[in-house]
Design a protein around this motif. Structure first.
Motif, short mmCIF file in Angstrom:
data_model
loop_
_atom_site.label_atom_id
_atom_site.label_comp_id
_atom_site.label_asym_id
_atom_site.label_seq_id
_atom_site.Cartn_x
_atom_site.Cartn_y
_atom_site.Cartn_z
N LEU A 2 34.17 45.13 18.74
CA LEU A 2 33.61 44.05 17.93
C LEU A 2 33.12 42.90 18.82
N ILE A 3 33.91 42.60 19.84
CA ILE A 3 33.52 41.52 20.75
C ILE A 3 32.21 41.87 21.44
N GLY A 4 32.07 43.13 21.85
CA GLY A 4 30.84 43.56 22.51
C GLY A 4 29.62 43.42 21.61
N VAL A 5 29.76 43.78 20.33
CA VAL A 5 28.65 43.66 19.38
C VAL A 5 28.26 42.19 19.20
N ILE A 6 29.26 41.33 19.08
CA ILE A 6 28.99 39.89 18.90
C ILE A 6 28.37 39.30 20.15
N ILE A 7 28.80 39.75 21.31
CA ILE A 7 28.22 39.26 22.57
C ILE A 7 26.74 39.62 22.65
N ILE A 8 26.37 40.80 22.18
CA ILE A 8 24.97 41.20 22.17
C ILE A 8 24.16 40.28 21.26
N LEU A 9 24.69 40.00 20.06
CA LEU A 9 24.01 39.09 19.13
C LEU A 9 23.93 37.69 19.72
N TRP A 10 25.02 37.22 20.28
CA TRP A 10 25.07 35.88 20.86
C TRP A 10 24.10 35.77 22.03
N GLY A 11 24.09 36.76 22.91
CA GLY A 11 23.20 36.72 24.07
C GLY A 11 21.74 36.67 23.66
N ALA A 12 21.38 37.48 22.65
CA ALA A 12 19.99 37.48 22.17
C ALA A 12 19.63 36.14 21.57
N ALA A 13 20.54 35.58 20.76
CA ALA A 13 20.27 34.27 20.13
C ALA A 13 20.23 33.16 21.18
N HIS A 14 21.16 33.19 22.12
CA HIS A 14 21.25 32.14 23.14
C HIS A 14 19.97 32.05 23.95
N THR A 15 19.54 33.16 24.52
CA THR A 15 18.37 33.14 25.38
C THR A 15 17.09 32.88 24.60
N SER A 16 17.05 33.29 23.34
CA SER A 16 15.89 33.01 22.50
C SER A 16 15.67 31.52 22.33
N GLY A 17 16.77 30.74 22.44
CA GLY A 17 16.65 29.29 22.29
C GLY A 17 15.74 28.67 23.33
N LEU A 18 15.58 29.31 24.47
CA LEU A 18 14.70 28.79 25.51
C LEU A 18 13.26 28.73 25.02
N ILE A 19 12.76 29.86 24.53
CA ILE A 19 11.36 29.88 24.11
C ILE A 19 11.16 29.23 22.75
N VAL A 20 12.16 29.34 21.85
CA VAL A 20 12.03 28.71 20.54
C VAL A 20 11.87 27.20 20.68
N SER A 21 12.73 26.58 21.47
CA SER A 21 12.66 25.13 21.64
C SER A 21 11.41 24.71 22.41
N GLN A 22 10.98 25.52 23.39
CA GLN A 22 9.79 25.16 24.17
C GLN A 22 8.53 25.23 23.33
N VAL A 23 8.36 26.32 22.59
CA VAL A 23 7.16 26.47 21.76
C VAL A 23 7.15 25.43 20.65
N TRP A 24 8.31 25.14 20.07
CA TRP A 24 8.38 24.17 18.99
C TRP A 24 8.00 22.77 19.47
N LEU A 25 8.52 22.37 20.63
CA LEU A 25 8.21 21.03 21.13
C LEU A 25 6.75 20.91 21.55
N THR A 26 6.26 21.88 22.28
CA THR A 26 4.90 21.79 22.80
C THR A 26 3.85 22.00 21.71
N SER A 27 4.23 22.59 20.58
CA SER A 27 3.27 22.80 19.50
C SER A 27 2.81 21.48 18.89
N GLU A 28 3.56 20.41 19.12
CA GLU A 28 3.21 19.11 18.55
C GLU A 28 2.06 18.45 19.29
N SER A 29 1.88 18.79 20.58
CA SER A 29 0.80 18.19 21.37
C SER A 29 0.13 19.25 22.23
N PRO A 30 -0.56 20.20 21.59
CA PRO A 30 -1.18 21.29 22.36
C PRO A 30 -2.30 20.82 23.28
N GLU A 31 -2.85 19.62 23.00
CA GLU A 31 -3.94 19.12 23.84
C GLU A 31 -3.42 18.50 25.14
#
Length: 307
Positions: free
Chosen positions: A220-249
């Motif tokens: 169970l821990i291994g399954v949750i670690i896989i979900l957590w790892g995918a969510a954690h690293t996704s935060g890098l691009i999610v936050s970057q695209v979200w912030l930069t989308s406000e001023s694309p120019e």
């Protein structure tokens, strides 16, 4: 970008030969100062080399390289240091930086942005309340990520009584799933930006909640670690695209804001997690991540609904 990579290589060589801790610290601080500058340029280059429709995918590829570097680079340099010496690991890093420097020189075109906004015009973007909500969301996402991840080993040891070898395997699983999660998040952002960003803090908070309530079963821990790892690293691009989308120019300015405020989020999250560790205790560390994820969700919700 070539100059900064060359500086990374030289600083690693200097670190390998540092005669004292004070000089070693100096040789580590200098490249750290230019670290956010490089990433700001890398994101801008990725966006300029692709169209607006594929900008998110281009950023995802940059983050894919970051993820792979974390998954392979940290364990590999640690292994070299343990088997040989710390100086050897710095020399290895210098070789890798030199290879990256050569690759940039040969393969990345020297593109310059057209119709660049003046410095005053770029600073004028800071008057937009919507931009500050995006900045707040990015900072809080990083705070949520690192308030828990910074104490990964300690939590796994005390909460589940795992050995160091098992934790190392879980870290590799965490990093590998992060690579896939980052790639998939890039595809989702290209298709449904607002919906993906809005649901991201929910997924991250859910992974923390599952970690807290699960039984000490390695499966169970291994399954949750896989979900957590995918969510954690996704935060890098999610936050970057979200912030930069406000001023694309003004991509360079937006990416600079992203790198600066994401580092602020890391500082805030790590400090808050340390406060929980020193106070309530390691068992409650995930609640700091859930709190920051909820606050990030509020910033995103208000931005989408009202601005």
């Amino acid at each position: 970008m070539i100059g900064i990579m060359a500086l990374f290589a030289l600083s690693n060589l200097a670190s390998a030969a540092a005669p004292s801790f004070q000089l070693l610290l100096l040789f580590r601080v200098v490249p750290a100062f230019f670290h956010p500058v490089y990433f700001s340029l890398a994101f801008s280059a990725a966006a300029s080399l692709s169209g607006k429709e594929t900008a998110a995918k281009a950023s995802a590829k940059v983050f894919l390289g970051v993820s792979i570097g974390m998954v392979l680079g940290i364990p590999l340099t640690s292994y070299i240091a343990s088997q040989s010496s710390l100086s050897s690991s710095f020399i290895f890093s210098a070789i890798v930086s030199s290879a990256a420097c050569l690759g940039i020189a040969l393969m990345v075109p020297d593109t310059l942005p057209k119709n660049t906004l003046s410095f005053r015009s770029q600073l004028g973007k800071l008057r937009k309340p919507s931009l500050w909500l995006n900045i707040g969301a990015a900072s809080l996402i990083f705070a949520s990520m690192f308030s828990v991840y910074s104490y990964f080993s300690e939590y796994m040891t005390q909460r589940f009584n795992l050995t160091g070898a098992t934790i190392s395997i879980l870290l590799v699983m965490f990093g590998a799933s992060g690579v896939l999660g980052n790639w998939y998040a890039g595809k989702l952002l290209s298709a449904r930006l607002k919906r993906t960003v809005l649901f991201y803090p929910i997924v991250l908070g859910l992974s923390y909640l599952l970690l807290q309530v699960t039984h000490p079963s390695i499966l169970l821990i291994g399954v949750i670690i896989i979900l957590w790892g995918a969510a954690h690293t996704s935060g890098l691009i999610v936050s970057q695209v979200w912030l930069t989308s406000e001023s694309p120019e003004a991509p360079e300015f937006s990416n600079t804001l992203y790198v600066s405020f994401s580092n602020m989020g890391v500082t805030l999250g790590t400090a808050f997690g340390g406060w929980i560790l020193a106070g309530p205790g390691i068992y409650d560390i995930v609640f700091g991540g859930i709190l920051f994820a909820f606050l990030a969700f509020l910033c995103i919700f208000v931005r989408i609904q009202y601005l």
